[in-house]
Design a protein around this motif. Structure first.
Motif: not given
Lengths: 508, 507
Positions: B370, B372-373, B376-377
């Motif tokens: 989560x 990293x998500x 990233x976006x």
């Protein structure tokens, strides 16, 4: 699952994005939401998905009032959405993208990749998708990415799927495949809300069509009761011509010659891989192709905005490669950029100033101490009248104009110089039907004045309507240059990187 | 009815075109290596044939070591080989011919026995005298330069010519490390005459100590930026952690519990500053860089005030109390490696453990996916019900805690008292290290050790500054030169989290 929206209203400042909108979606129905850009379709769907909270209105699921405050609520109420710009994380795998937000953990807090993969494989099999859960998203073609999005929604047990302009990024073949997927989903009893502005698709797949204009529902109909022209009239509110009137081209000498052009993209990868073509005076060469196949880099290279790795661009015998942007423009290149707001205009400046942005060093607008304000204003008033730019006066900032009028300003500016070649990238992206008509007429008119025109567009319809010859770009290479009368199937194959088995009649 | 349509899928990244990409890189790396090699031959090789450099492997050559056959020597090696064998056999599987592959167990057995029979004699032969003490090596500068330089050129030519797609990066790194060793030998030349002895173990141990706060700092940066928030405030968190931990420990006269408390207070104050950064940048959407710099300025002012208004008059609050040093049984006796890695203060172990835990947490757990998500976006995470704001708050506050611990590593770690300006901009260097480490915890660890080495080296050489052949300041510049090289992208193509530093709003 039955879904009903009652009297949804949403204002952004003084602008009403949705006014008193009512919509009913029956179970197992493909419901098309049709309308121009800015008609309020996406706003409505974002309200439904909890991304935007409405000012007023009700949402009913199976005749019960529910409240959806964020996307999580939407997911719990079994609403799934495939956004126009995919909500996928490019560096994650398919599996990671699908499980994000509802990850299986065993033992806590470790992700149970094995059971996740098994579940995805089972789900993909159920809907007959061919997907490798361990593939990284950014390595997948767009069509497959879209299927991952659909799978993600299905993995959240969605009963209603919202597809926001799903075909805008697809090749014709991929779009056909999507239609099959939609029919399969319908057969499984899922409801689909399908947002688009492409009339052909609507008539092909819809059970019910709802047309929106300026934030309001203007009518509901079925494919059996209507046709393209009637739908277009509903969308725009007046009769429009869907066909570009274009007399045959009277071509002259070669104006622009491009040989073996190589260009790199921002990441340093070669995006244009040896492109060669010629454009003659008085003809339109249109480039077709799915976005991201080197179009942006090609345009920037032609206009001197991007360094060329190798190759040459010759305009009437003059080499343009290596020259400054200023020199390229002075040589007679006009450029309507892909993203007008970022590259074409200065939004905070007035219309009059924007109209002379590229001519501020000509003696017409420059004196020894500064700008010739009077001449600039005069030019502004004249162009506004000439191009029918809807604005209060020439001093109004560009940011207060609509997209269509902004594009008219760009066009008016480029055409006010002595041009030999005009390069238009996505000239009608995001414009309403009326403005598209205007732009198309301008482009044909400038061609008939003997200017060489290069059009780059991801809309196949536009390419076919405007082009005298059509070049298909795929992976940075011109697959072929064909006449616009080539069949859509063959265009689709060329755009997907393969040559049609029956020769499309190459005319390069 | 089949869903998959009969179309040619566009070219995706396959092994072949991946190789094509890395081949271009191999050419560049090869040319770099050739240049380095030529530099070595001209620079180090031309140093004059009579010059020699003396390097002591141990702290000093008279340190008695346990006898060669002692369990203290054998056991750590065996354990090390046991741990390394699976990794080695995994990495080597592509280079071993098919018929030699055997089973996994047999392979591991060969690696362990081979390692014992081959590595151990070499280590002993090179490093230990007949009486069991660590050897002092005398190295001829010019010959070393020629040998090392020519080897590097050959490696470079091979790389550029054959375009090895695998092993390009390791070769380049090896080349760079060899260059640094050559530089080390060259810079200390003539040392046997004047009594300047480079103490390898000493330098390396100091490198690990210096790397400790860099590990904490770059790990903090990694955690924050993985979630999409740029934490420029690490420098301020360092200062705060450094001064607060000293004051807590000193106020309680350096008792055992006070040291634990000191470390915790440093971490908590760090996370408090992280929370401020989070509120400003997430709730009020202020520019993260500016907020971070303002926090550093604020911390500088506050520590300055405390230093000169409080600690000047109450000097008992600024004592030198070191954290306990734990010598790991057996392992601390390994020659060279032992004192460096297994005989350090507690914070060093915490740092290394922190890296391991952070790596597992980021890449194996739900929380990490989560975080990293969101980095990233964020919009994609939000649409599946992951709260971007909450994830970012968590990551930034945790990152602040880690940076605060890094502050403690300046003072109570080695046991020095606080001096104003001791953080010396290392909070910013930590961000460069994070980039060098490609936003990965293990990368941050390795890059921190490299930077720690340059810091320790310049500190060690500074002692003998009037005997040095180049001005001392040039050596002090070394870490910063590497920083510039790192940030300029010399470490290869690096890709930050896509939403790094970008504020998020849903509408």
């Amino acid at each position: 699952m039955k879904l009903e929206l009652r009297a949804v209203t949403k204002h952004f400042g003084s602008l009403a994005a949705n006014k008193n909108v009512n919509l009913v979606v029956e179970p197992g129905q493909i419901h098309c939401l049709l309308g121009e850009n800015g008609a309020g379709k996406s706003t409505l769907m974002n309200v439904l998905y909890g991304m935007i909270s409405p000012d007023s209105g009700q949402l009913l699921i199976n005749d019960e009032v529910v409240s959806i405050r964020d996307p999580k609520d939407a997911v719990t109420h079994k609403i799934g959405m495939v956004h126009q710009h995919f909500m996928l994380i490019p560096v994650f795998t398919v599996a990671e993208n699908i499980i994000l937000g509802s990850e299986p953990v065993k033992p806590w807090p470790f992700i149970d990749h094995q059971s996740a993969t098994e579940r995805i494989v089972a789900l993909a099999k159920e809907y007959n998708f061919d997907i490798d859960p361990s593939a990284t998203i950014e390595n997948l073609p767009i069509g497959t990415q879209q299927r991952v999005e659909i799978l993600k929604a299905l993995s959240h047990n969605a009963e209603i799927l919202i597809l926001d302009e799903p075909t805008a990024v697809l090749t014709p073949q991929e779009a056909d495949a999507l239609m099959i997927v939609m029919r399969t989903l319908k057969a499984q009893g899922k409801s689909i809300i399908f947002i688009t502005h492409k009339l052909k698709e609507v008539l092909e797949i819809a059970d019910v069509i709802t047309v929106m204009r300026l934030g309001e529902v203007v009518g509901t109909t079925t494919p059996a009761e209507t046709n393209e022209a009637a739908l277009a009239t509903m969308m725009v509110g007046r009769d429009v011509s869907l066909v570009v009137e274009k007399p045959p081209a009277h071509t002259g000498d070669v104006t622009l010659g491009v040989t073996d052009l190589f260009v790199q993209d921002d990441r340093g990868l070669t995006a244009v891989k040896g492109v060669s073509f010629e454009v003659r005076a008085g003809e339109i060469l249109a480039f077709a192709g799915v976005q991201g196949n080197g179009q942006t880099e090609l345009v920037e290279a032609l206009t001197g905005l991007r360094r060329v790795t190798a190759g040459s661009v010759v305009l009437n015998g003059t080499e343009l490669v290596g020259q400054s942007v200023r020199d390229v423009l002075n040589a007679g290149v006009g450029h309507v950029p892909e993203d007008r707001q970022r590259h074409g205009l200065v939004l905070s400046l007035s219309i009059a100033d924007n109209l002379v942005l590229d001519q501020l060093d000509s003696s017409q607008y420059k004196s020894w101490w500064g700008r010739k304000l009077k001449a600039i204003v005069e030019n502004g008033t004249r162009r506004i009248a000439e191009y029918d730019i809807r604005a209060q006066n020439e001093a109004e900032p560009l940011s207060s104009l609509s997209g269509g009028n902004q594009q008219k300003v760009v066009m008016a500016r480029e055409l006010s110089r002595e041009l030999k070649v005009l390069i238009c990238a996505q000239p009608t992206r995001g414009l309403d039907v009326g403005s598209i008509e205007f732009m198309h007429r301008q482009i044909v008119a400038i061609r008939d004045e003997g200017v060489a025109v290069v059009i780059i567009s991801s809309e196949l319809d536009e390419v076919i309507a405007l082009g005298d010859r059509v070049a298909v770009l795929y992976d940075g290479i011109i697959q072929d240059i064909v006449p616009p009368t080539t069949s859509r199937e063959d265009f689709g194959l060329l755009m997907a990187g393969s040559r049609p088995t029956v020769s499309a009649g190459s005319i390069s | 009815m089949s869903i998959a349509p009969e179309i040619v899928t566009p070219e995706i990244v396959t092994l072949q075109n991946l190789r094509r990409i890395t081949r271009e890189r191999a050419l560049g790396y090869g040319i770099t290596l050739i240049l380095i090699g030529v530099l070595e031959v001209l620079w180090f090789g031309g140093a004059g044939s009579a010059l020699k450099t003396t390097i002591e492997l141990g702290y000093n050559s008279s340190t008695a070591m346990p006898s060669i056959t002692s369990a203290l020597r054998v056991i750590p090696l065996l354990i090390g080989l046991l741990l390394l064998a699976p990794a080695v056999s995994h990495a080597a599987r592509e280079f071993i011919p098919e018929r030699l592959k055997f089973t996994k167990g047999v392979r591991n057995f060969f690696i362990i026995v081979g390692g014992y029979l081959v590595i151990w004699p070499i280590v002993l032969w090179l490093g230990v005298n007949s009486d069991g003490a660590l050897r002092t090596l005398t190295i001829p500068v010019s010959t070393t330069g020629y040998v090392v330089g020519i080897l590097t050129v050959v490696a470079g030519i091979l790389l550029a010519w054959r375009r090895f797609d695998r092993g390009a990066s390791p070769l380049l790194y090896a080349g760079l490390i060899v260059f640094m060793l050559g530089f080390l030998v060259w810079v200390a030349r003539g040392s046997n005459v004047s009594g300047l002895h480079l103490q390898l173990t000493g330098i390396l141990a100091a490198a690990v100590a210096a790397a400790t706060f860099l590990i904490f700092g770059s790990l903090s940066g990694t955690l924050c930026e993985r979630s999409g928030v740029v934490n420029i405030a690490i420098e301020g968190q360092f200062m705060t952690g450094a001064i607060s931990s000293v004051m807590v420990v000193s106020a309680m006269n350096g008792t055992g519990i006070s040291k634990l408390l000191g470390v915790l207070v440093a971490g908590i104050l760090g996370s408090l500053l992280g929370w401020v950064l989070a509120v400003m940048s997430l709730r009020y959407k202020a520019n993260q860089i500016i907020v971070g710099i303002v926090i550093v300025a604020f911390c500088t002012a506050v520590t300055q005030f405390i230093m000169f208004q409080v600690l000047d008059t109450h000097q008992n609050l600024n004592g030198a109390y070191p954290l306990p040093v734990w010598a790991i049984p057996f392992f601390s006796h390994i020659p060279i490696i032992g004192p460096i890695l297994f005989d350090q203060n507690v914070l060093v172990y915490v740092a290394i453990l922190g890296v391991v835990i952070a790596n597992i947490a980021l890449f194996r757990t739900r929380w990490g996916l989560r975080v990293r998500s969101v980095g990233e976006k964020p919009i994609a995470a939000e649409t599946v019900g992951v709260s971007v704001t909450r994830m970012r708050y968590g990551a930034v506050i945790l990152g602040g805690f880690v940076a605060g611990l890094g502050g403690a590593a300046f003072t109570i770690g080695p046991g020095t008292n606080f001096t104003f300006g001791m953080t010396n901009g290392y909070g910013y260097i930590a961000l460069a290290i994070m980039i060098f480490g490609r936003w990965r915890p293990y990368g941050a660890l390795m890059a921190s050790l490299l930077f720690g080495f340059t810091i320790a080296l310049s500190a060690n050489l500074n002692i003998y500054l009037n005997q040095l052949v180049i001005p001392q300041q040039f050596i002090s510049m070394l870490p910063y030169v590497i920083t510039i090289a790192a940030v300029a992208g010399l470490v290869g193509r690096i890709r930050p989290p896509a939403a790094d530093g970008v504020p998020f709003s849903r509408e």
